[in-house]
Motif scaffolding. Structure first.
Motif, PDB file in Angstrom:
ATOM      1  N   GLN A 144      38.193  -5.953 -41.741  1.00  0.00           N
ATOM      2  CA  GLN A 144      39.469  -6.043 -41.068  1.00  0.00           C
ATOM      3  C   GLN A 144      40.397  -4.695 -40.920  1.00  0.00           C
ATOM      4  O   GLN A 144      40.883  -4.457 -39.878  1.00  0.00           O
ATOM      5  CB  GLN A 144      40.402  -7.047 -41.795  1.00  0.00           C
ATOM      6  N   ARG A 145      40.320  -3.765 -41.947  1.00  0.00           N
ATOM      7  CA  ARG A 145      40.875  -2.474 -42.048  1.00  0.00           C
ATOM      8  C   ARG A 145      40.271  -1.622 -40.652  1.00  0.00           C
ATOM      9  O   ARG A 145      40.868  -0.947 -40.070  1.00  0.00           O
ATOM     10  CB  ARG A 145      40.683  -1.818 -43.393  1.00  0.00           C
ATOM     11  N   ARG A 146      38.861  -1.843 -40.639  1.00  0.00           N
ATOM     12  CA  ARG A 146      38.165  -1.099 -39.301  1.00  0.00           C
ATOM     13  C   ARG A 146      38.381  -1.723 -37.978  1.00  0.00           C
ATOM     14  O   ARG A 146      38.195  -1.174 -37.036  1.00  0.00           O
ATOM     15  CB  ARG A 146      36.771  -0.948 -39.598  1.00  0.00           C
ATOM     16  N   GLY A 147      39.249  -3.008 -37.959  1.00  0.00           N
ATOM     17  CA  GLY A 147      39.419  -3.663 -36.759  1.00  0.00           C
ATOM     18  C   GLY A 147      38.362  -4.205 -36.169  1.00  0.00           C
ATOM     19  O   GLY A 147      38.411  -4.352 -35.022  1.00  0.00           O
ATOM     20  N   GLU A 148      37.203  -4.692 -36.999  1.00  0.00           N
ATOM     21  CA  GLU A 148      36.202  -5.295 -36.316  1.00  0.00           C
ATOM     22  C   GLU A 148      36.457  -6.751 -36.247  1.00  0.00           C
ATOM     23  O   GLU A 148      37.312  -7.445 -36.914  1.00  0.00           O
ATOM     24  CB  GLU A 148      35.133  -5.143 -37.156  1.00  0.00           C
ATOM     25  N   ALA A 149      35.815  -7.203 -35.060  1.00  0.00           N
ATOM     26  CA  ALA A 149      35.861  -8.973 -35.125  1.00  0.00           C
ATOM     27  C   ALA A 149      35.074  -9.695 -36.266  1.00  0.00           C
ATOM     28  O   ALA A 149      34.173  -9.480 -36.646  1.00  0.00           O
ATOM     29  CB  ALA A 149      35.296  -9.156 -33.693  1.00  0.00           C
ATOM     30  N   LEU A 150      35.968 -10.643 -36.626  1.00  0.00           N
ATOM     31  CA  LEU A 150      35.555 -11.220 -37.863  1.00  0.00           C
ATOM     32  C   LEU A 150      35.490 -12.682 -37.586  1.00  0.00           C
ATOM     33  O   LEU A 150      36.256 -13.192 -36.817  1.00  0.00           O
ATOM     34  CB  LEU A 150      36.352 -10.947 -39.185  1.00  0.00           C
ATOM     35  N   GLU A 151      34.482 -13.643 -37.819  1.00  0.00           N
ATOM     36  CA  GLU A 151      34.446 -14.995 -37.943  1.00  0.00           C
ATOM     37  C   GLU A 151      33.813 -15.401 -39.197  1.00  0.00           C
ATOM     38  O   GLU A 151      32.854 -15.035 -39.834  1.00  0.00           O
ATOM     39  CB  GLU A 151      33.329 -15.560 -36.789  1.00  0.00           C
TER      40      GLU A 151
END
Length: 146
Positions: free
Chosen positions: A32-39
């Motif tokens: 989340q800190r790196r701004g990646e898409a999460l599911e």
């Protein structure tokens, strides 16, 4: 040294985190800190044996209000179950084992706390030999001959 170049490094494949590492709270927070898409998805009751669902009735009881109430086993039926069980010389646990249910279910039926389930009622009727449904509650169960 014979023709070896130690300065260049070729990375063919970088391994990602293992499944367990990728699911950890720290890994999710870092992504989340790196701004990646999460599911993310949470499995409900994964890996549990849900053969005998009691949760249906407990959810119904939770939603119960004064204008919406659920029919429960009458005390008359509870007493018939108790008398029939005692006449056969069975404990609540013995009867529960005989019909493949939990002893708590028998206790709930006898005390009038249970929401009637036709499958369970049928099993108890056959085990104690007395009718629990219909007009003739407490009468001997008559088996139909083909």
């Amino acid at each position: 040294m014979a023709e070896s170049d130690w300065d260049t490094v070729t990375v063919l494949r970088k391994k990602g985190p293992t499944a367990a590492q990728a699911k950890s709270k720290q890994a999710v927070a870092a992504a989340q800190r790196r701004g990646e898409a999460l599911e993310t998805s949470k499995k409900w009751a994964a890996g549990q044996n849900k053969q005998h669902l009691v949760t249906k009735n407990t959810a119904k009881l939770d939603r119960e209000t004064e204008e919406l109430h659920h029919e429960r086993v009458t005390l008359e039926v509870g007493k018939v179950i108790q008398q029939g069980r005692q006449n056969k010389g069975l404990t609540q646990k013995d009867l529960a084992t005989k019909i493949n249910e939990k002893p708590q279910i028998i206790a709930d039926y006898e005390s009038g706390r249970a929401i009637p389930n036709n499958q369970v009622m049928g099993k108890i009727e056959r085990a104690i030999g007395l009718k629990l449904r219909g007009k003739d509650i407490g009468q001997p169960l008559e088996f139909k001959k083909k």
